[in-house]
Scaffold this active site. Structure first.
Site, mmCIF file in Angstrom:
data_model
loop_
_atom_site.group_PDB
_atom_site.id
_atom_site.type_symbol
_atom_site.label_atom_id
_atom_site.label_comp_id
_atom_site.label_asym_id
_atom_site.label_seq_id
_atom_site.Cartn_x
_atom_site.Cartn_y
_atom_site.Cartn_z
ATOM 1 N N ARG A 178 46.100 41.471 37.171
ATOM 2 C CA ARG A 178 45.368 40.565 36.283
ATOM 3 C C ARG A 178 43.873 40.856 36.366
ATOM 4 O O ARG A 178 43.230 40.574 37.377
ATOM 5 C CB ARG A 178 45.629 39.099 36.641
ATOM 6 C CG ARG A 178 44.803 38.135 35.789
ATOM 7 C CD ARG A 178 45.288 36.703 35.830
ATOM 8 N NE ARG A 178 45.096 36.038 37.094
ATOM 9 C CZ ARG A 178 45.263 34.719 37.295
ATOM 10 N NH1 ARG A 178 45.626 33.943 36.279
ATOM 11 N NH2 ARG A 178 45.087 34.188 38.479
ATOM 12 N N ASP A 464 42.709 27.685 43.997
ATOM 13 C CA ASP A 464 41.983 28.833 43.470
ATOM 14 C C ASP A 464 40.953 28.331 42.466
ATOM 15 O O ASP A 464 40.698 27.129 42.378
ATOM 16 C CB ASP A 464 42.930 29.867 42.862
ATOM 17 C CG ASP A 464 43.675 29.355 41.627
ATOM 18 O OD1 ASP A 464 43.360 28.251 41.140
ATOM 19 O OD2 ASP A 464 44.567 30.075 41.139
#
Length: 563
Positions: A178, A464
């Protein structure tokens, strides 16, 4: 530190070999130089030059759309692309190598993490340059080195503290990467005097150094594989499709070799799912419910709407009508177009010192995954290797030997979902504990991010950038509109004065929890200033990390190796 202090006359001067128009301001390292070759940098520069105007236009369109929403407009389905939504087209067939994606694990591109994730028993490992990574020069370049070694099969890690060497098993998860979102710059690499686009650096370097290995091992439609984040409109997917075609042409590989899954994690994108798949139809392997960022996007989208205050973040789950509708529509859209509909993240982490609490957490994971598989999802995400067996058991028990549910669960009942379903106001209460938890998590996450860690275990959950963003924007929303609290704080309004007291008290709690020495050496005070400033800002910043990024950029003069 004055830049001049980086010079060390006794050290041999070395520098990267760069093509014309490219300037590298990051620290020189011999390992990094194997990634930052002249040819690789030329490929990245070519991508930047070809697509930068398209990217700038897409980012300007985001600003215009935000202005409309702030003035009261609501997102919805585009009438001009109705023919795409109602058409009977499908995406390219799913490659056999990634037909089975029942459980995927995600994590940063750290060396030990990559090995453990690939060995975890998951079907896919998504190596993350985005939400789970603090994008320092060291992290980004070391991540590229690590991924090249992983693709080559030579990666290992010697944990001296445990006297243990980590290596890859014979059977490993499939690797997806990603890159960062379109909005993030890479300020350590200048192309024609401008910071490079972060995702083109991430994609370009990884693709350039690894496509040949994928091609030799597997062939057309078998990689490299990617996850694409933060998109808001199909025009952004079209840029990615053009990037893929450009890369395939450069590499001399067949069209459709590169495949990608798009994270639907912004509110505008949920109305563009068919269009996004259409633009990527030769390169798509599905969509994913990026539910944490989606919640963040809901607040950001409705920042100008006083009547859409979110309840405590712990109450905004997939049973909320707007979240369930989003998931159901994603499944229906993907299966209609012949690709995977991936579920969301299980953020729990094992609680090793409390078996009862650990079992309770696993039970929550099992229930969430059972909901996903019965709804029609083809796979799910987990943040920790310890969750893989529980997630895999649920999906396998309900899917049997089938690799996915693309052909068996079409979800035609979701065809009648409306704009109102997708925008329904979430229900729940706003509490003092919710305000405190937001503040505590936001500050601790940002403190870790500033020191190079982008994935942080806090209170038995893996946090996160996406979850930290929920904390930030929810605090901002409550402050802007003076939200009244329920529960212990019943009737109390969230004001700057109240928030100031909460910040002070939560900083004391953080210091007590982490210990005075760690608190003193950490970046907690700097994180507190940044987080508090953003929560109190008159205008909501688009991303927490855009502001914080300036604090981790470190430019070195040419020819300097180390401090």
């Amino acid at each position: 530190m004055d830049i001049g202090t980086y010079y060390q006359p006794s050290r041999k001067i070395t520098a990267y070999d760069v093509p014309e128009g490219v300037d590298i301001r990051g620290r020189f390292d011999e390992e990094f130089a194997k990634i930052l070759t002249k040819d690789a940098l030329q490929f990245v520069a070519d991508l930047q030059r070809e697509f930068r105007n398209h990217i700038k236009y897409a980012m300007e369109y985001r600003k215009e759309a935000k202005k409309r929403y702030n003035e009261g407009a609501l997102p919805g389905f585009d009438p001009t692309t109705r023919y795409i939504r109602e058409g009977e087209w499908t995406c390219a067939p799913v490659p056999p190598a990634v037909a089975d994606r029942k459980v995927e694990i995600t994590g940063p591109v750290e060396r030990k993490m990559i090995i453990n994730a690939l060995n975890s028993g998951a079907k896919v490992f998504m190596a993350d340059f985005e939400d789970a990574l603090s994008p320092s020069w060291e992290n980004l370049m070391r991540g590229q080195v690590n991924l090249k070694d992983a693709v080559d099969g030579t990666i290992s890690f010697h944990d001296k503290a445990r006297s243990r060497v980590y290596k890859l098993n014979n059977q490993t998860a499939k690797l997806f990467v990603r890159p960062r979102g379109w909005h993030l710059p890479e300020s350590h690499i200048l192309i024609d005097g401008e910071p490079a686009t972060g995702c083109l650096v991430d994609f370009g370097l990884y693709f350039f150094h690894n496509f040949a290995t994928f091609r030799q091992a597997q062939g057309q439609g078998f990689g490299p594989f990617f996850y694409l984040p933060k998109m808001e409109h199909s025009r952004e997917a079209k840029i990615w499709n053009c990037v893929f075609e450009r890369a395939e042409k450069m590499a001399g590989i067949e069209r459709g070799s590169v495949r990608a899954t798009v994270l639907i994690e912004t509110l505008p994108a949920v109305f563009q799912m068919d269009e996004i798949l259409y633009e990527l139809r030769d390169h798509s392997v599905g969509l994913n419910c990026g539910r944490w960022d989606y919640i963040f996007s809901y607040v950001k989208m409705f920042q100008g709407h006083w009547d859409r205050l979110l309840p405590d973040r712990v109450q905004v789950g997939m049973t909320q009508h707007f979240m369930k509708s989003y998931s159901d529509l994603l499944i229906r859209t993907c299966h209609r177009r012949g690709v995977h509909a991936m579920g969301g993240m299980a953020a729990q982490i094992p609680i090793r010192d409390n078996p009862a609490a650990n079992e309770a957490a696993l039970d929550l994971v099992r229930k969430d995954k059972l909901r996903e598989v019965k709804a029609g999802h083809d796979g799910t995400w987990a943040a920790h290797p310890g969750l893989i067996p529980a997630c895999m058991e649920v999906f396998t028990n309900n899917m049997g030997n089938a690799p996915n549910q693309i052909q068996t669960l079409k979800r035609e009942d979701a065809a009648n979902l409306t704009k109102e379903d997708l925008l329904q106001r979430p229900r729940g209460v706003r509490t003092m504990e919710g305000l405190r938890l937001n503040t505590r998590i936001g500050i601790q996450y940002l403190a870790a991010w500033l020191t190079g860690t982008g994935s942080v275990p806090l209170y038995n959950l893996m946090e996160d950038a996406a979850t930290a963003e929920i904390s930030r924007v929810q605090n901002w929303q409550w402050l802007k509109y003076g939200a009244e609290l329920d529960g212990d704080g019943f009737g109390v309004k969230v004001t700057p004065e109240l928030f100031g007291r909460v910040v002070e008290e939560e900083m004391t709690r953080i210091e007590n929890e982490v210990g005075k020495e760690k608190f003193r050496k950490g970046m907690y005070k700097d994180a507190c200033k940044i987080f508090s400033r953003q929560c109190m800002a008159k205008t909501l910043d688009d991303f927490l990390t855009l502001d914080a990024y300036n604090h981790i950029v470190m430019h070195y003069p040419k020819g300097v190796s180390k401090m």
